[in-house]
Design an enzyme around this catalytic site. Structure first.
Site, mmCIF file in Angstrom:
data_model
loop_
_atom_site.group_PDB
_atom_site.id
_atom_site.type_symbol
_atom_site.label_atom_id
_atom_site.label_comp_id
_atom_site.label_asym_id
_atom_site.label_seq_id
_atom_site.Cartn_x
_atom_site.Cartn_y
_atom_site.Cartn_z
ATOM 1 C CE LYS A 111 -2.075 -0.831 3.962
ATOM 2 N NZ LYS A 111 -1.542 -2.140 4.351
ATOM 3 N NE ARG B 120 -3.733 -1.154 10.359
ATOM 4 C CZ ARG B 120 -2.766 -0.578 9.655
ATOM 5 N NH1 ARG B 120 -2.946 0.631 9.166
ATOM 6 N NH2 ARG B 120 -1.651 -1.222 9.439
ATOM 7 N NE ARG C 163 7.604 -2.741 6.189
ATOM 8 C CZ ARG C 163 6.287 -2.598 6.265
ATOM 9 N NH1 ARG C 163 5.582 -2.299 5.190
ATOM 10 N NH2 ARG C 163 5.681 -2.772 7.421
ATOM 11 N NE ARG D 3 6.709 -0.531 10.416
ATOM 12 C CZ ARG D 3 5.553 -0.599 9.752
ATOM 13 N NH1 ARG D 3 5.455 -0.061 8.557
ATOM 14 N NH2 ARG D 3 4.530 -1.208 10.287
ATOM 15 N NE ARG E 175 2.486 -4.999 11.329
ATOM 16 C CZ ARG E 175 3.533 -4.865 10.521
ATOM 17 N NH1 ARG E 175 4.691 -5.374 10.859
ATOM 18 N NH2 ARG E 175 3.393 -4.224 9.394
HETATM 19 P P1 ADP Z 1 1.464 -1.890 7.837
HETATM 20 O O1 ADP Z 1 0.525 -1.510 6.752
HETATM 21 O O2 ADP Z 1 2.770 -2.365 7.331
HETATM 22 O O3 ADP Z 1 0.887 -2.793 8.881
HETATM 23 P P2 ADP Z 1 1.330 0.794 9.037
HETATM 24 O O4 ADP Z 1 2.522 1.649 8.942
HETATM 25 O O5 ADP Z 1 0.139 1.150 8.243
HETATM 26 O O6 ADP Z 1 1.868 -0.652 8.690
HETATM 27 O O7 ADP Z 1 0.852 0.650 10.562
HETATM 28 C C1 ADP Z 1 1.741 0.287 11.588
HETATM 29 C C2 ADP Z 1 1.017 0.231 12.918
HETATM 30 O O8 ADP Z 1 0.482 1.532 13.251
HETATM 31 C C3 ADP Z 1 -0.193 -0.702 12.975
HETATM 32 O O9 ADP Z 1 0.176 -2.050 13.245
HETATM 33 C C4 ADP Z 1 -0.997 -0.056 14.116
HETATM 34 O O10 ADP Z 1 -0.459 -0.372 15.377
HETATM 35 C C5 ADP Z 1 -0.780 1.429 13.900
HETATM 36 N N1 ADP Z 1 -1.832 2.007 13.009
HETATM 37 C C6 ADP Z 1 -1.644 2.548 11.780
HETATM 38 N N2 ADP Z 1 -2.821 2.947 11.244
HETATM 39 C C7 ADP Z 1 -3.774 2.630 12.149
HETATM 40 C C8 ADP Z 1 -5.194 2.758 12.177
HETATM 41 N N3 ADP Z 1 -5.887 3.284 11.141
HETATM 42 N N4 ADP Z 1 -5.841 2.310 13.278
HETATM 43 C C9 ADP Z 1 -5.200 1.777 14.307
HETATM 44 N N5 ADP Z 1 -3.858 1.615 14.352
HETATM 45 C C10 ADP Z 1 -3.148 2.037 13.287
#
Ligand code: ADP
Ligand code: ZN
Length: 210
Positions: free
Chosen positions: A13, A88, A122, A153, A164
């Protein structure tokens, strides 16, 4: 165009959103990037989000909803935007519908096995949000965009990745149906071996940008 990018962690994404941002001139709004920046800066919000993120859990809805609502007020969003990693959960999607009009929810689909492998290698830039994979970095450890040192990360560790993916299946995957019912869903199937450029070409095509 006001877009949502849906899909499991590691589906690409962020990479697709960055390409589209450069191409279409609309901002990528990544809640993950914003939360990581807040963590790095040590703000109160960053500190409270840290334990959720590092455990691979979701940050509470009210926190991320607040961040996105503020961000969408900015001038650069008036011609469209790409929401990457938000919503999410169904409550986040319902809140979003109160303050935004979404045109397309693009589901970026990819196999779990490919995901686990990808996330392990990554490396990310915490300054500009660019992501890389060790297989193409040739030992380099700085961002090609901005020169910042790249990091792994904490939540890309194998145990956290499993969590996750489980959180994604339980809380985020229902959004695929949610947006399908609203007639807003489009899907891009990413082949495991396809290149970034090939996948991006599919994204453009699916969005009708030919
Ligand atoms: P990825 O798509 O690789 O899982 P992101 O960078 O989008 O990683 O998100 C990393 C973390 O940030 C998630 O696992 C969560 O803990 C938090 N996070 C990001 N966006 C949201 C959201 N919309 N709602 C709740 N937690 C979020
Ligand atoms: Zn960078």
């Amino acid at each position: 165009m006001n877009l949502i990018f849906l899909g499991p962690p590691g589906a690409g994404k962020g990479t697709m959103a960055q390409l589209l941002m450069a191409d279409a001139g609309i901002p990528q709004i990544s809640t993950g990037d914003m939360l990581r920046q807040a963590m790095k800066a040590g703000t109160e919000m960053g500190l409270s989000a840290k334990r959720y993120i590092e455990a691979g859990e979701l940050v509470p809805d009210e926190v991320v909803i607040g961040i996105v609502k503020d961000r969408l007020q900015a001038e650069d969003c008036k011609n469209g935007y790409i929401l990457d990693g938000f919503p999410r959960t169904v409550p986040q999607a319902e809140a979003l519908a109160q303050f935004a009009k979404i045109d397309v929810a693009l589901n970026i689909a990819l196999d779990d096995e490919v995901i686990i492998n990808r996330l392990g290698g990554r490396r990310v830039c915490l300054k500009c949000g660019a992501t890389y994979h060790t297989s193409t970095l040739n030992g380099k450890d700085t961002c090609a965009n901005c020169g910042e040192k790249l990091v792994q990360r904490k939540d890309d560790a194998p145990e956290t990745v499993k969590n996750r993916l489980a959180v994604y299946a339980a809380q985020t995957a229902p959004l695929i149906d949610y947006y399908a019912k609203k007639g807003l869903l489009k899907t891009v199937e990413c082949a495991p071996k396809a290149t970034v450029q090939e996948n991006y070409a599919k994204v453009r095509e699916t969005l009708g940008m030919a």
